[in-house]
Structures are given as C-alpha cells and as structure tokens.
Design a protein around this motif. Structure first.
Motif, PDB file in Angstrom:
ATOM      1  N   VAL A 399       0.860  -1.191   0.000  1.00  0.00           N
ATOM      2  CA  VAL A 399       0.000   0.000   0.000  1.00  0.00           C
ATOM      3  C   VAL A 399       0.893   1.237   0.000  1.00  0.00           C
ATOM      4  CG1 VAL A 399      -1.802   1.270   1.250  1.00  0.00           C
ATOM      5  CG2 VAL A 399      -1.746  -1.241   1.324  1.00  0.00           C
ATOM      6  N   SER A 400       0.678   2.138  -0.946  1.00  0.00           N
ATOM      7  CA  SER A 400       1.423   3.403  -0.911  1.00  0.00           C
ATOM      8  C   SER A 400       0.453   4.546  -0.641  1.00  0.00           C
ATOM      9  CB  SER A 400       2.158   3.641  -2.230  1.00  0.00           C
ATOM     10  OG  SER A 400       1.227   3.941  -3.245  1.00  0.00           O
ATOM     11  N   VAL A 401       0.907   5.521   0.119  1.00  0.00           N
ATOM     12  CA  VAL A 401       0.056   6.678   0.417  1.00  0.00           C
ATOM     13  C   VAL A 401       0.798   7.952   0.045  1.00  0.00           C
ATOM     14  CG1 VAL A 401      -1.217   7.962   2.184  1.00  0.00           C
ATOM     15  CG2 VAL A 401      -1.043   5.472   2.353  1.00  0.00           C
ATOM     16  N   ASN A 402       0.186   8.755  -0.795  1.00  0.00           N
ATOM     17  CA  ASN A 402       0.732  10.069  -1.107  1.00  0.00           C
ATOM     18  C   ASN A 402      -0.194  11.127  -0.551  1.00  0.00           C
ATOM     19  OD1 ASN A 402       3.231  10.403  -2.969  1.00  0.00           O
ATOM     20  ND2 ASN A 402       2.215   8.497  -3.572  1.00  0.00           N
ATOM     21  N   MET A 403       0.418  12.152   0.059  1.00  0.00           N
ATOM     22  CA  MET A 403      -0.393  13.188   0.696  1.00  0.00           C
ATOM     23  C   MET A 403      -0.556  14.399  -0.206  1.00  0.00           C
ATOM     24  SD  MET A 403       1.241  13.130   4.448  1.00  0.00           S
ATOM     25  CE  MET A 403       2.786  12.452   3.879  1.00  0.00           C
ATOM     26  N   THR A 404      -1.752  14.860  -0.309  1.00  0.00           N
ATOM     27  CA  THR A 404      -2.015  16.115  -0.998  1.00  0.00           C
ATOM     28  C   THR A 404      -2.079  17.208   0.070  1.00  0.00           C
ATOM     29  OG1 THR A 404      -4.367  15.776  -0.709  1.00  0.00           O
ATOM     30  CG2 THR A 404      -3.403  15.001  -2.772  1.00  0.00           C
ATOM     31  N   ARG A 405      -2.093  18.468  -0.355  1.00  0.00           N
ATOM     32  CA  ARG A 405      -2.395  19.534   0.586  1.00  0.00           C
ATOM     33  C   ARG A 405      -3.821  19.300   1.085  1.00  0.00           C
ATOM     34  NH1 ARG A 405      -0.135  24.379   1.739  1.00  0.00           N
ATOM     35  NH2 ARG A 405      -1.508  25.732   2.944  1.00  0.00           N
ATOM     36  N   MET A 406      -4.088  19.743   2.310  1.00  0.00           N
ATOM     37  CA  MET A 406      -5.411  19.490   2.883  1.00  0.00           C
ATOM     38  C   MET A 406      -6.199  20.764   3.089  1.00  0.00           C
ATOM     39  SD  MET A 406      -4.601  16.530   5.611  1.00  0.00           S
ATOM     40  CE  MET A 406      -2.840  16.557   5.491  1.00  0.00           C
ATOM     41  N   GLY A 407      -7.454  20.729   2.683  1.00  0.00           N
ATOM     42  CA  GLY A 407      -8.352  21.857   2.934  1.00  0.00           C
ATOM     43  C   GLY A 407      -8.868  21.784   4.355  1.00  0.00           C
ATOM     44  N   GLY A 408      -7.940  21.897   5.304  1.00  0.00           N
ATOM     45  CA  GLY A 408      -8.283  21.813   6.729  1.00  0.00           C
ATOM     46  C   GLY A 408      -8.221  20.386   7.235  1.00  0.00           C
ATOM     47  N   GLY A 409      -7.992  20.260   8.531  1.00  0.00           N
ATOM     48  CA  GLY A 409      -7.936  18.941   9.156  1.00  0.00           C
ATOM     49  C   GLY A 409      -8.725  18.973  10.456  1.00  0.00           C
ATOM     50  N   PHE A 410      -8.225  19.758  11.409  1.00  0.00           N
ATOM     51  CA  PHE A 410      -8.882  19.964  12.712  1.00  0.00           C
ATOM     52  C   PHE A 410      -9.122  18.651  13.447  1.00  0.00           C
ATOM     53  CE2 PHE A 410     -10.444  23.169   9.642  1.00  0.00           C
ATOM     54  CZ  PHE A 410      -9.697  24.237  10.103  1.00  0.00           C
ATOM     55  N   GLY A 411      -8.464  17.585  13.023  1.00  0.00           N
ATOM     56  CA  GLY A 411      -8.627  16.285  13.673  1.00  0.00           C
ATOM     57  C   GLY A 411      -9.375  15.282  12.820  1.00  0.00           C
ATOM     58  N   ARG A 412     -10.236  15.757  11.935  1.00  0.00           N
ATOM     59  CA  ARG A 412     -11.067  14.819  11.175  1.00  0.00           C
ATOM     60  C   ARG A 412     -10.240  13.868  10.321  1.00  0.00           C
ATOM     61  NH1 ARG A 412     -16.357  14.438   8.734  1.00  0.00           N
ATOM     62  NH2 ARG A 412     -16.474  12.227   8.257  1.00  0.00           N
ATOM     63  N   ARG A 413      -9.166  14.396   9.749  1.00  0.00           N
ATOM     64  CA  ARG A 413      -8.389  13.564   8.835  1.00  0.00           C
ATOM     65  C   ARG A 413      -7.329  12.727   9.561  1.00  0.00           C
ATOM     66  NH1 ARG A 413     -10.306  16.165   3.891  1.00  0.00           N
ATOM     67  NH2 ARG A 413     -10.227  18.410   4.191  1.00  0.00           N
ATOM     68  N   LEU A 414      -7.482  12.627  10.904  1.00  0.00           N
ATOM     69  CA  LEU A 414      -6.661  11.674  11.654  1.00  0.00           C
ATOM     70  C   LEU A 414      -7.223  10.270  11.475  1.00  0.00           C
ATOM     71  CD1 LEU A 414      -6.375  13.593  15.053  1.00  0.00           C
ATOM     72  CD2 LEU A 414      -4.476  13.146  13.502  1.00  0.00           C
ATOM     73  N   TYR A 415      -8.479  10.208  11.037  1.00  0.00           N
ATOM     74  CA  TYR A 415      -9.191   8.926  10.962  1.00  0.00           C
ATOM     75  C   TYR A 415      -9.207   8.446   9.510  1.00  0.00           C
ATOM     76  CZ  TYR A 415     -10.064  10.700  15.507  1.00  0.00           C
ATOM     77  OH  TYR A 415      -9.856  11.222  16.756  1.00  0.00           O
ATOM     78  N   PRO A 416      -8.909   7.165   9.303  1.00  0.00           N
ATOM     79  CA  PRO A 416      -8.673   6.705   7.929  1.00  0.00           C
ATOM     80  C   PRO A 416      -9.914   6.195   7.178  1.00  0.00           C
ATOM     81  CG  PRO A 416      -8.027   5.012   9.481  1.00  0.00           C
ATOM     82  CD  PRO A 416      -8.567   6.151  10.297  1.00  0.00           C
ATOM     83  N   ILE A 417     -11.113   6.341   7.766  1.00  0.00           N
ATOM     84  CA  ILE A 417     -12.301   5.685   7.227  1.00  0.00           C
ATOM     85  C   ILE A 417     -12.538   5.977   5.739  1.00  0.00           C
ATOM     86  CG2 ILE A 417     -14.838   5.579   7.416  1.00  0.00           C
ATOM     87  CD1 ILE A 417     -14.357   6.168  10.489  1.00  0.00           C
ATOM     88  N   PHE A 418     -12.482   7.266   5.378  1.00  0.00           N
ATOM     89  CA  PHE A 418     -12.786   7.628   3.980  1.00  0.00           C
ATOM     90  C   PHE A 418     -11.769   7.029   3.006  1.00  0.00           C
ATOM     91  CE2 PHE A 418      -9.645  10.846   4.829  1.00  0.00           C
ATOM     92  CZ  PHE A 418      -9.905  11.211   6.143  1.00  0.00           C
ATOM     93  N   GLY A 419     -10.548   6.808   3.466  1.00  0.00           N
ATOM     94  CA  GLY A 419      -9.534   6.166   2.625  1.00  0.00           C
ATOM     95  C   GLY A 419      -9.883   4.701   2.398  1.00  0.00           C
ATOM     96  N   VAL A 420     -10.302   4.042   3.457  1.00  0.00           N
ATOM     97  CA  VAL A 420     -10.680   2.630   3.339  1.00  0.00           C
ATOM     98  C   VAL A 420     -11.912   2.504   2.436  1.00  0.00           C
ATOM     99  CG1 VAL A 420     -11.349   0.547   4.600  1.00  0.00           C
ATOM    100  CG2 VAL A 420      -9.753   2.167   5.637  1.00  0.00           C
TER     101      VAL A 420
END
Lengths: 727, 151
Positions: A399-420
């Motif tokens: 599995v490879s993960v590349n990060m894009t710039r994020m339109g905000g995080g505030f904690g929500r993108r700590l959780y991987p659900i949407f990726g799965v």
C-alpha cells in the motif's frame, strides 16, 4: 553553542548519498531529536524507529536546496516553518530553497503525522541536526578543496567563503564533493542568538499556488480513466443498511454502477459507525449526486437511537452517581467545603460539533491485485496505510500513500475511514476511483467533538481565599476535564473527577481536543469565583499562580506556573488591563495545552442590543518563534475559530440522526461576526519551540464568555452562547 | 442531455450535460478548471464563487441552463499569473492557512472592488459574509481587501 550527536551506539541518524541529478542527498531521522525518557533513573533504550531515515535534504549541483517536508500540511504552515529550521542551520539562501511534500512509503518513512500541535515540537532538534550536518559536510569539502581547515571557512546564504581570503564557492559547486566526506559523530548547532532566518517572517511556500487556484488538494486529484464515486451512509447512528433499489439506481443516467459495500473486518466495525454503505460510481459528479437522491433503502436498527436530551440526562447522572475513570484529590475537599464561608457551584455544557473542514472528505484509490495506491488528504498517512492494508488483507508494503495539501484537518483527517471506503470501492469496480463526500455526508456519521458537561464548585474562607475546589466532568463518550491541570497545585483541597457516558455516536479529536471545553468552563468559573471573592479576575489568577510557584500543592501539576503567569502578565500589560473605556467590556482567560501557554483578553461592545467581539489581545509562550507572521496568523485563526464555535456551532441528535447537516443549519462564524482586530504578542525566552495549531483556541471561549458577562450582566454556561435562552 | 455553449475566461467552450448541472461541476469535471472549489452544494459557504458577467455568484447552485450567454470568469482567468491586485494583496499579507476557501474569497473580493473601489468595513462584511473560512483568516482577508483597494 550546543553539540548534538548524530549517532548512538555506532548507529547513525543520518545517511548521505549522491543525488541522482547531481549534488548531495542528506537523509535523516525525524526522531533523532527526541530524548528518551529516563525511567527509575535508568536510561531507556532508543527505539529502532528513531534510526529510520524519514526526511531528506537535497543540495543540487545548481545550488537549489530541496527540503522534503515529511509532515502533512493542514494549514498550520509547517511546510514553510519546518524547512526554515533546516535552512537556518544549513546557512542556505532561503530564496534558493524549495519545499516538497514527501510521500509516505513504508520501510523508508515512519510516523508522519499532523496532530496535537506536535510537528515543530518533535522536529526541532532533528531538523537542526540535519541542517548543521549538511553545513559541516559542505564546509569540510570546501576546506579540503582549498587545502585549509574547516575553521578557516564559513557559510552564508548558500556560499562558502574563506575567512582570511577571497575564495568562495557555492553550495551547488561543492555539493557532489561533500558526498564522500565522513558524517561527523557530533555537530555544533548554532546559538539561538545567531539565528538569521528563524525569527524572520517568511511567506507560505504554497501561497502563490493557493491564490491562483493551482490544483493541489485531494479533491482536485485527477488521473485519466479514473471514476468518481459518491456514497450514502446509514441515516442514523444505530442503523445498518439492509438493501436498496440497486437496479433502479444503476439505470439512472450517468451511473456506471451502484452497490453495497461493507468495510467491516470479520464483522468488526473498527470504530466506524456505518461500515455498510451504498456506493454510486460514474464519470462525473453531478449525475451521481442526483442518483443519490433517488436511493430507496431499507435500514435496520441494530442499537439504541440516541438523542441530545438523553445525552444530557446521562451526563448529569454520571456526575451525580457515576464512578469516575480518573480522579485526583488533594487535602480533604469535603471538610474544606464545610469550613467555607462562601460556596459557588456552576455547571457548563457544550454540544457535539462537526469538524467541517472546508474541503469535504475525499480520497483517491487504485486497488489492483498488485497493491493499493492511495492519494489524498490525510493527517495520518501511516494509520491510513495500515487500515487499507487491513481491509484488503495485504501487507503494508503493498500500500502506498501520497499526501495532498489538505483543505483543513482539525482532527477529522486523523481517521482513515474515507480512505478505506475509497479502497473498497476501487476494489469492487477494479478501477481507479476518487471518492467525494457531499457536505451532508461530511457532517453526518462524523468523528465528532464529544458533548460535555462539567460541574465546578469552589469554597472561600472569610478572607476570600480559595480553600476548596471541585470539578466533575462527564462527556459522551468521556469528560472534558483534566486532573493535573491548573488550578491543580494552587488549592490545598482540590478534587477532579472524570466520567464516561457510553454512546454509539463516533467521536474523536477536534482542534484542541477536550481542552477547548475544559478551558471555557474552568476559566469562566474562575472568573465567577474571583467576583465572589471581590477580586480582579486577572489578579486573582496571578495570586493562584503565586501559590503554584512558591508552594505548590502536589507534585503532578501539568504546567510551568511561571510561564503560565508570564503570559497573563504580558496580556495584562499589552491590553492595558484595568483601564476602562466607555462601551467596551473586557474578559480575560488563560490556558495551557499542547505545550504552549496562551492568555487572551477579549473586548466586547454592544451592537444593536447584542454583544459583539471588537478586539482580542493574545499573549503566547511557544518558546522560540520560527516564523513570526505565520505564527500570528494561526493564533488569530484559533481565536476566530474559538469564538465562532463557542457562539454559534452545535450538532444535536434526534433518534440517532444529526439534526444539522449543512451550513444552513450548522452555523460557522462569518466575516461580520469576526473581531475587527486581533493583536498577538509572543514571549521571547529562547526555549525550544512548541506548537501553535491548537493552543490559541481554548482560552478565547472563556475570555469571550467573561467579556459578554460584563456587557450583558449574564453569565454564559451553555455553548453555543448565541441561543435564544442566553442571547 | 443537451449541448451548451459557454464563454469561460474568454474562451468559447462546449459541453454536453443535463441542463440542471451546476456550473461548478461543469468547470471541475468537464473543463478540469479545478481552482473553483466544492464546499457545501447549497450556496452557503462561497468556496465555489466565480464571476458571471463580473458579478460574484455561487457556481454550485447555478444550473448551466441559465448561464448560456454570460461571460464566466474563474480564478484561472482572473489574471495572467496571479498578478491581480487582490491576489497580490493576499500574498503580501500572507492570508491563507489551509487555503481551500481562499479562491472563493478572492473571487468575491475582486467583484466587490470592481463595483466599489473603496469599500468600508461594513461594505466588506456584507459582501464577504457568504464566504466561510474555517481556519479563521477573516481579519487578514479584510486587511488584504483594504490593501488591494489602495492599489
């Protein structure tokens, strides 16, 4: 001058190689700067991962320095400030430095993470060491070239010069020759007073891209042949998908496919409230959003359908009769309250809140039999990688993960659900896909800020000294209260208890988790205690800090009382606390969390019969300031975000369904509601820097409530403050 | 489905979509003009702001069927290379944090300054109130609009 080791037990935190395109590549470990804890007086072994090379500096033969920034950028500006730290020690010319987002690649990179305001704090020494090593090697190579010693040369803005001569050579010209130089066992870091770049304001390295709309966010990612997917989760917490009108949806225009997906593993939801969902796939977004409206699904109730009133009653009951999961008592609180001449008790509440990053959740996935390629916005690429590997039953190296710039995080993108979810859809259709949440999807089935309730009680003696303090906090699912934080250490008889209330609503970290509520409640309460004692609220707080400085109660107090009092004194001076201006009402609060101390004064005026924040004064102690203007920006942002959420934002539940799902019903602060001015002052103390993403927010909640009290004569106990009952 | 002719950033473009398709998705999915952002889909947050004959409008709630003969400007067409006074002011004052909403903010601000070159604080509040920034950059946005107004 500080000397730091670049190796331990002959294992190096650094790795040097020739850059493919000419020049030198310096790989280093992000964790080299961490000091192992000593436990029972013994030295704890350094973990293996501290030797993993996870960041790179490339000095090309043209003199261009590329710094690969390993941590995700969510708007906290570390993509600028972290490379500044490297460039400082390297003595590179900042104008010739470019910054690239490093990808996640298991086996090479480790522990890339944006959360807890940790990026700068954890990276400080490692980044400096890497930069200083690079400088040493370039200087050594130049000295060797000229037949002089390293003490005869120095570097300045990417050029190496002779101290007593005219020879000079650029980093680019000497870079490839530095490859063969042995890595020094220890390097000298600069004296902080010699910093030239750190402490100067440098513009956001992605600024131009942002203002010209260059695609760089996850939602902008595009690859030829890629499909678009939208989804529909369960409409309520406690419900599960049984079936839907699959054939009808598939027949709609613009829809390639529609199907049910289940991302639970062996029947386990893994913290995901709606692992079963409907996915609709096509080539463009709009027909899919239309098709979603035509879904007719059957849902079964699998657990309790909760509502906000229920949560409120359960938290109240937990505080009254529950068993605390954390507790601290100093002295004898019960006896002290009996002796108290004046007693005050107040209860504070706050609702669930959604993250509402402006860029809704999304992720690109390309799952094949060979592996999974994931590209998108995540604060925790490693956790996303593990979750995707777990779901696909693949080893993480596939599995490879590349990060894009994020339109905000505030904690929500700590959780991987949407990726799965994206990976599951890609697997099903056998094609690359970009999953996009609508705002309604984003605000429903979230990982919300928990709902909180805390009851504070204080007792004063006849001389108005605080002799008893108790705070009991419950939350759904856990209380927003801390046993060892201020005012722990300042009161002889002190009690804090924390209570949990079970729920099936998924919750998680939200900008300054727990602290934003704890700060609002505690600092509002202390304001009222000060009033009861007939003392100035700021002086009252300082008086308590005097106790913590001179004769603290207990040993586990989680703050440095001098630094805490320091920010209060600074904000007192800068805001001219104590002077009165007709029509301007003032409140103060201070809070320490995420290793940074912040005190704030809020000026409120009455406008059309309603309180409005006019100006905010902030005093911040985050140690050394790396990029002052950017630091100021993020504190200003935290203040506005804090005022907004305390005043307006709320997520309520009825029968398991969130009652607000877009910005027409869930209010975020807008331009006209923001303060006219926010002044930010920093304590200059030369201490290693700490983070800023979170600490600016918590104190403003209370400073605002305290100022509004002065304006309206009403205390504000329940967030959001702008409700019909309280306004 | 139907053929629609559009004028985007001075270029004539054609697309075959349902007439209900919001211009946002035509820009993003069909023309790959990705600067205009999706935020809420109901004209509440302003992330999708574009200019329609010079007026700031929310492209997420504007069906393609009603914009046939209008001139559309997106961030990609606001200036050649980010040289619009509003974009320059945004950089000078270092406004963005996460940056996602800023294109929408810039489009609303540039339309405001076009019709009102010297806006008061109140004018700015009224014009900008439809653009949400979760990072909280409002104070700097106002400062940047005032700076751009001077130039």
């Amino acid at each position: 001058m500080t000397k730091v080791k670049t190796a331990l037990d002959r294992r190096s935190f650094l790795k040097i190689s020739a850059a493919a395109s000419g020049g030198i590549l310096i790989g280093f470990s992000w964790f080299a700067g961490c000091t192992p804890d000593t436990k029972n007086g013994k030295f704890v072994e350094v973990p293996n991962e501290w030797f993993e090379i996870n960041s790179y500096i490339k000095i090309g033969d043209t003199g261009m320095v590329t710094i690969y920034s390993p941590n995700p950028e969510i708007g906290q500006n570390i993509k600028t400030s972290m490379p500044m730290i490297v460039a400082e020690e390297l003595d590179a010319d900042w104008n010739h430095v470019q910054v690239e987002q490093a990808p996640l690649n298991t086996g090479i990179y480790q522990n890339q993470f944006a959360g807890g305001s940790l990026s700068i704090r954890m990276g400080w020494t490692a980044l400096r060491t890497a930069g200083a090593t690079g400088r040493f090697m370039l200087l050594t190579a130049a000295a060797k070239e000229w037949g002089v010693t390293i003490d005869d040369v120095f570097a300045e803005k990417g050029i190496i010069k002779e101290k007593n001569g005219n020879r000079k050579i650029s980093f680019g010209e000497i870079a490839s020759k530095a490859v063969g130089i042995e890595i020094p066992k220890e390097v000298k870091l600069k004296d902080t007073k010699d910093f030239k770049l750190i402490g100067t304001s440098q513009q956001n390295v992605d600024g131009k891209k942002i203002v010209t709309g260059v695609p760089q966010y996850g939602i902008d990612f595009h690859r030829e042949g890629m499909k678009i997917a939208v989804l529909k989760h369960a409409p309520a917490f406690g419900m599960k998908l049984k079936s839907f009108n699959e054939e009808e949806i598939k027949a709609l225009p613009g829809v390639d496919d529609a199907f049910m997906v289940d991302i639970s593993i062996n029947g386990k939801a893994n913290g995901n409230a709606s692992p079963q969902f409907i996915a609709i796939v096509g080539d463009t977004t709009w027909p899919l959003l239309q098709a979603k409206k035509a879904i007719k699904a059957t849902w079964e109730t699998i657990s309790e359908l909760e509502d906000s009133e229920m949560h409120s009653k359960r938290m109240e009951a937990a505080i009254r009769t529950g068993k605390p999961n954390q507790r601290r008592e100093d002295g004898n609180v019960k006896a002290a309250f009996k002796k108290a001449v004046k007693i005050i008790e107040k209860t504070y509440t706050a609702p669930f809140m959604a993250h509402n990053t402006m860029e809704p959740m999304n992720f690109f996935a390309n799952v094949t039999t060979e592996g999974a390629e994931m590209i998108g916005p995540t604060q925790t690429p490693q956790s996303l990688e593990r979750a995707v590997a777990g779901y696909l039953n693949m080893s993480v190296d596939k599995v490879s993960v590349n990060m894009t710039r994020m339109g905000g995080g505030f904690g929500r993108r700590l959780y991987p659900i949407f990726g799965v979810e994206a990976a599951a859809i890609s697997k099903q259709i056998g094609k690359p896909v970009k999953l996009i949440y609508s705002r309604e999807d984003d605000m429903s089935q979230g990982t919300y800020r928990p709902a909180y309730r805390s009851t504070y009680k204080a007792g004063l003696d006849k001389d108005n000294n605080l002799i008893a303090f108790s705070a009991k906090g419950a939350g759904v699912p856990n209380g927003g209260i801390y046993t060892n934080r201020y005012p722990a250490g300042t009161v002889d008889n002190y009690l804090v208890e924390k209570f949990a209330v079970k729920t099936n609503i998924t919750t998680g970290a939200w900008r300054a988790p727990g602290s934003h509520f704890a700060a609002g409640a505690e600092q509002s309460f202390l304001d009222e205690v000060a009033e009861l004692a007939g003392k100035d609220p700021l002086e009252f707080r300082l008086e308590l800090f005097d106790r913590a400085i001179n004769n603290p109660v207990g040993k586990k107090n989680d703050y440095d009382a001098k630094r805490y009092a320091g920010v209060l004194k600074l904000v007192k001076e800068k805001s001219g606390w104590g002077k009165t201006t007709p029509g301007v009402h003032r409140g103060v609060a201070a809070y320490y969390c995420h290793s940074t101390y912040v005190a704030e004064v809020v000026d409120v005026i009455m406008e059309n019969g309603k309180p409005k924040v006019q100006k905010v004064w902030c005093a911040v102690d985050c140690g050394i300031l790396v990029n002052p203007d950017a630091a100021k920006n993020i504190i200003q942002g935290g203040v506005i975000d804090g005022i907004g959420h305390a005043m307006y934002s709320e997520l309520t539940f009825d029968k398991g369904v969130n009652q607000q799902s877009n910005f027409d019903t869930y209010q975020l602060i807008r331009h006209s509601q923001a303060p006219q001015d926010i002044e930010v002052f920093f304590v200059d103390n030369g201490i290693s820097p700490t983070g800023l993403g979170e600490p600016g927010l918590p104190p403003v909640v209370a400073a605002l409530a305290n100022a509004m009290y002065k304006a309206t004569g009403k205390r504000y106990y329940h967030q959001p403050f702008n409700t019909a009952e309280q306004a | 489905m139907a053929i629609f002719n559009l004028k985007v950033n001075g270029k004539k473009l054609q697309v075959d979509v349902d007439g209900s398709t919001p211009i946002l998705w035509v820009l993003r999915d069909h023309f790959k003009l990705l600067g205009t952002k999706f935020g809420c889909g109901m004209a509440q947050c302003g992330a999708c702001t574009i200019h329609l004959d010079g007026e700031a409008v929310r492209s997420c709630s504007l069906p393609i069927s009603v914009v046939q003969d209008s001139n559309i400007t997106t961030i990609e067409g606001l200036s050649e290379d980010g040289e619009h006074p509003v974009q320059k002011a945004w950089l000078d004052i270092d406004v963005p944090q996460c940056g996602y909403c800023q294109v929408g903010q810039i489009m609303t601000a540039s339309a405001l300054l076009e019709r009102n070159p010297n806006p008061t604080d109140e004018d700015i509040d009224i014009a900008m109130n439809g653009n949400i920034c979760r990072c909280g950059t409002y104070v700097r946005i106002k400062e940047a609009i005032k700076a751009a107004a001077k130039n």
